[in-house]
Design a protein around this motif. Structure first.
Motif: not given
Length: 459
Positions: A18-26, A28-34, A55-62, A169-172
């Motif tokens: 969970v810590e690694k996933i949280t940090n990986k998201i935080k 990451h400055d590029g596009l995130i593909r969901i 809420r984390q101001n990330k760029k994403f595409h779903l 999400a609760r980690e944030f």
């Protein structure tokens, strides 16, 4: 406490991933593909990730898919290769090693059963899933995987994919997203009752005042439509004797209940109990449910789940995502779509013809309805609903918890499709897949033999 949900050795592993996933998201400055599934659990999962990334101001595409196929993953791989080439060219002569062309892939409600294919395509990924795992570890090369099965927690009844997404999400600090996790779990029939991590999420949502309460009530009061339509469109309980409007109206009038009334209370509830008991006393056992009142523009978790399911099954998953996100106009449109969808289901039920193998039954139906119909009909025997899709048949197989306790494992059954050039997987109680048209009959024979082997020692 969340820590009480895990045994000590698994708790350390859980905290690590969970810590690694949280940090990986935080970081990451590029596009995130969901990439998420199109059912209620998948749509709530996608909505949770969207809320988090926004809420984390990330760029994403779903992207919303019915199945995480090999072809689709290969397409992601081609896309990723092109992005990596662009990234390398732009980074030449630059000290910025985290440039905007790198892509992070988040798979929700899917991915754990396709890890090897994701690895083949070198996708930098986070997998948030509750289906059985292909590789039972939290970190596989450039993939981080959060899945309850890794921690000896049953993903078929203790937590759904939306719950897994909520754990991130609760980690944030986004505890309000518990309402979507609970809605997704209801969609995967994990609320009868909530146990394990689902119960923890429910309690946390109530403690943080995002889930406003639990109301023991008749199932028909979950929906803001007349009691006549509620009964007509209700499949839990499924009352086969009341699948025509005139039958319902006649019964309600006989017991002095206004057929146009939207909410029943007091004497009306008692009269409804008498009315249903006159058909079959067992229907009373399914009449009352726990209604989960949530902080959302659709206040009832049951009804929100129904709307999302209708959107996904009718090829309008985008509307489902917007509904999950709380857009009022989308909720209105989803209610209209749900009404039409339920009418189609009732019509399909009245037309349905069952075919019989030695150990299960099957039928042919229309896309978007077969899974629900199979679930309604799976009582004493497993059921498969089949619909044609170009060169394939898509199959929705359903059992129940009694059949599973007696040995049924539909995950294994649907994996047989791979022997015929198809694909499949899911849960022991509910699983799906696809198979080339010319191989259907042979697959059904193999499935019949396997189901017979699974059940022969216990039935």
């Amino acid at each position: 406490m969340l820590t009480n949900m895990f045994k000590e050795e698994n708790l350390i592993k859980y905290k690590s991933v969970v810590e690694k996933i949280t940090n990986k998201i935080k970081n990451h400055d590029g596009l995130i593909r969901i990439i998420t599934h199109n059912d209620a659990d998948g749509l709530t999962s996608g909505a949770i990730i969207i809320k988090l990334l926004t809420r984390q101001n990330k760029k994403f595409h779903l992207s919303i898919v019915e199945q995480l196929s090999e072809d689709f993953i290969n397409e992601l791989g081609k896309e990723n290769t092109i992005n990596n080439i662009i990234s390398k060219n732009e980074s030449k002569g630059s000290d910025d090693h985290n440039n905007s062309n790198s892509v992070l892939y988040i798979f929700s409600d899917m991915g754990s059963g396709q890890i090897n294919k994701i690895l083949e395509n070198n996708l930098n990924s986070i997998i948030l899933d509750h289906h059985p795992t292909e590789i039972n570890d939290i970190e596989i090369e450039n993939i981080l995987q959060l899945n309850p099965h890794i921690f000896k927690i049953d993903g078929s009844n203790e937590i759904s994919a939306s719950g897994v997404c909520y754990l991130v999400a609760r980690e944030f600090g986004y505890y309000d997203l518990s309402v979507l996790a609970i809605t997704g779990a209801i969609g995967d029939m994990q609320h009868l009752p909530f146990i394990g991590l689902n119960k923890f999420i429910l309690n946390e949502g109530m403690e943080k005042q995002h889930i406003n309460g639990i109301l023991r009530d008749i199932i028909y009061n979950c929906y803001d439509i007349s009691i006549t339509d509620s009964i007509l469109f209700s499949f839990n309980p499924y009352i086969k004797e009341l699948k025509k409007r005139e039958q319902i109206i006649n019964l309600l009038n006989k017991y002095n209940i206004d057929p146009n009334k939207i909410y029943l209370d007091g004497e009306d509830k008692k009269n409804l109990e008498k009315a249903l008991s006159s058909i079959n006393p067992n229907y009373i056992n399914e009449l009352y449910v726990d209604r989960y009142i949530i902080n959302h523009n659709e206040k009832d978790g049951h009804y929100l789940m129904e709307l999302l399911n209708a959107c996904g099954k009718n090829g309008n998953a985008q509307l489902g995502i917007c509904t999950a996100l709380g857009d009022e106009n989308c909720i209105k449109e989803a209610k209209k779509l749900n009404y039409e969808y339920k009418l189609n289901i009732v019509e399909a039920l009245n037309k349905l013809k069952l075919n019989h193998k030695d150990n299960f039954d099957y039928f042919f139906g229309e896309k978007g309805t077969t899974g629900l119909l199979a679930g309604l009909l799976a009582k004493d025997r497993p059921i498969m609903g089949i619909n044609k899709d170009e060169n394939y048949y898509k199959i929705s197989s359903r059992g129940n918890h009694n059949l599973v306790s007696n040995g049924l494992n539909l995950t294994e059954v649907m994996k047989l499709t791979e022997l015929f050039g198809g694909s499949g997987g899911g849960h022991s109680v509910a699983s799906g897949g696809k198979i080339p048209i010319e191989s259907l009959e042979e697959f059904l024979d193999w499935a019949d033999d396997l189901i017979g082997e699974q059940l022969k020692n216990n039935m």
